[in-house]
Design a protein around this motif. Structure first.
Motif, PDB file in Angstrom:
ATOM      1  N   ALA A 214      -1.966  -4.361  -1.130  1.00  0.00           N
ATOM      2  CA  ALA A 214      -0.714  -3.473  -1.037  1.00  0.00           C
ATOM      3  C   ALA A 214      -0.636  -2.594  -1.772  1.00  0.00           C
ATOM      4  CB  ALA A 214       0.699  -4.290  -0.624  1.00  0.00           C
TER       5      ALA A 214
ATOM      6  N   ARG B  94      -3.672   3.374   2.337  1.00  0.00           N
ATOM      7  CA  ARG B  94      -2.508   2.686   2.790  1.00  0.00           C
ATOM      8  C   ARG B  94      -2.473   2.413   4.223  1.00  0.00           C
ATOM      9  NH1 ARG B  94       1.021   5.820   1.307  1.00  0.00           N
ATOM     10  NH2 ARG B  94       1.736   5.245  -0.663  1.00  0.00           N
TER      11      ARG B  94
ATOM     12  N   GLY C  93      -3.296  -1.510   5.695  1.00  0.00           N
ATOM     13  CA  GLY C  93      -2.129  -2.121   6.348  1.00  0.00           C
ATOM     14  C   GLY C  93      -2.187  -2.487   7.843  1.00  0.00           C
TER      15      GLY C  93
END
Ligand code: COA
Length: 406
Positions: free
Chosen positions: A146, A258, A262
């Motif tokens: 993350a 990101r 994700g």
């Protein structure tokens, strides 16, 4: 050799010469539908071939582009996108004749630099090409990767449909610009073979995500996912492969990563040939979730007009150094060059460091330090004090990188 004819190819010979290239690289030549997409990227102009009778047995092609050099200037350049010799004609000097003639042809056209991706690291040094950029191959374990909470969110990400991607990505690449030494302009003929066919309806399996910042689109990623589940491993997540990712600023790059990290049901990301200083490991909570699986030479460059190319880049503040160049294939480049913080000029002064064309190419974009190459015996050091100055003069703020397949 004596019975071979070396000449530029005619329009009607393009497909046969392209087939020769595909076979030499152990790829399947495109079928008629594939040729519709690949063919426009393979013009007759700038393709030289060796013919045995009517049959092409060797080829060397390039397309016109411009390459960014340290300091931000872009120089006219040749992107050498095909080199091949038919398997029954190798080791007889065919490529030597073709590449030597190609260098002369590029000089006549006004190109200052030639660039290529080398299939093997042992072929091109003898022609004055040097490994000038490095790419790192990354593997990202998404479950542990993350982005850190302090990484700012500067926009949002949207997926394009295929028709939009074909139209919009070229414009976006142009707008983002050449942000590192070694990046090249992508001419119109580049896009059908290297982008459009990957994302088009009906054949392409890649998707395109764009990052939208406060002033509009400012980055994109071309990627594909492959389902990896098997009956024995039904919970295994997909593999995501990043083909092309460019961003105008660090915020847009972080936003794209990101988004990719994700994506649901993705277990790992493979991102080959990323810039050697891309800060991904610093962006994620668990730096070990980003593994460097390889470091490889990326583009090789060749200075065609050493004086003009050296004068076009900038140098850092350091005492002047005189480089002596010996260029066997383009002897007009042979001579001494005075490199200073204010620029580079030819000089009659005697050389402090002596290099050949390959080593000069390795230094030129800032990837290699002179002291590293001297330690390997690749530079003849007349004045040892000049090494540390050469290191500083040629150093660049960011690592050079190309980011374009060709
Ligand atoms: C690599 C290739 C283009 C070389 O062509 P060629 O006509 O056989 O090369 P030449 O006979 O002109 O040889 C030139 C020199 O390179 C050397 N050389 C040729 N192929 C080489 C290879 N694969 N690895 C290392 N050295 C090689 C030769 O020994 C010769 O050395 P010398 O100058 O010291 O005598 C050819 O073998 C080929 O098409 N291979 C498959 C496709 C490929 O790799 N293309 C390059 C894409 S980037």
């Amino acid at each position: 050799m004596n019975d071979l004819v070396f000449r530029p190819i005619a329009e009607g010979e393009r497909r046969a010469v392209h087939r020769l290239l595909a076979e030499a690289l152990h790829a399947s030549p495109p079928d008629d539908k594939g040729w519709e997409l690949v063919g426009p990227s393979f013009p007759a102009d700038r393709t030289l071939a060796a013919f045995d009778g009517d049959a092409p047995v060797g080829m060397a092609s390039s397309f016109a582009t411009a390459i960014a050099v340290p300091g931000g200037k872009t120089l006219p350049a040749a992107a050498v996108d095909g080199v091949a010799v038919r398997a029954d004609h190798t080791r007889r000097g065919v490529v030597t004749t073709l590449l030597s003639e190609q260098l002369r042809d590029c000089v006549r056209r006004g190109d200052l630099i030639a660039a290529l991706h080398a299939s093997e690291a042992t072929i091109y040094g003898r022609f004055g090409y040097g490994a000038a950029t490095t790419g790192q191959n990354l593997r990202i374990i998404t479950s542990r990767a993350a982005l850190r909470p302090e990484v700012p969110v500067t926009g949002r990400v949207r997926l394009l449909d295929p028709a939009e991607a074909v139209g919009r990505v070229p414009e976006l690449y142009r707008r983002i610009g050449l942000t590192r030494p070694g990046m090249i302009q992508r001419p119109e003929l580049w896009w059908p073979a290297y982008h459009d066919r990957l994302v088009r309806d009906g054949g392409g399996d890649h998707r395109v995500a764009v990052h939208i910042g406060p002033d509009g689109e400012n980055g994109y990623a071309v990627f594909r996912t492959t389902d990896q589940r098997t009956p024995d491993d039904p919970g295994r997540g997909a593999l995501l492969e990043v083909r092309d990712l460019h961003a105008a600023d660090p915020g847009a790059a972080a936003g794209l990563w990101r988004f990719l990290i994700g994506l649901d049901l993705v277990a790992e990301i493979s991102a080959p040939m990323r810039p050697a200083d891309e800060p991904l490991r610093a962006l994620v909570t668990d730096a070990r979730a980003v593994q460097v699986t390889g470091m490889e030479d990326h583009i090789w460059v060749r200075l065609l007009d050493a004086g003009a190319a050296l004068a076009a880049r900038t140098y850092r503040e350091a005492p002047a150094v005189v480089l002596g160049l010996e260029d066997r294939l383009l002897p007009e480049n042979t001579g001494s060059y005075r490199i200073t913080a204010d620029g580079a000029t030819r000089t009659g002064a005697s050389a402090q460091l002596r290099v050949d064309a390959e080593v000069l190419a390795m230094l030129y974009l800032g990837e290699w330090r002179a002291s590293t190459l001297a330690a390997a015996g690749r530079i003849t050091v007349v004045d040892p004090a000049a090494l540390v100055d050469a290191d500083e003069l040629f150093r660049t703020d960011v690592r050079p990188w190309c980011g374009t397949y060709f």
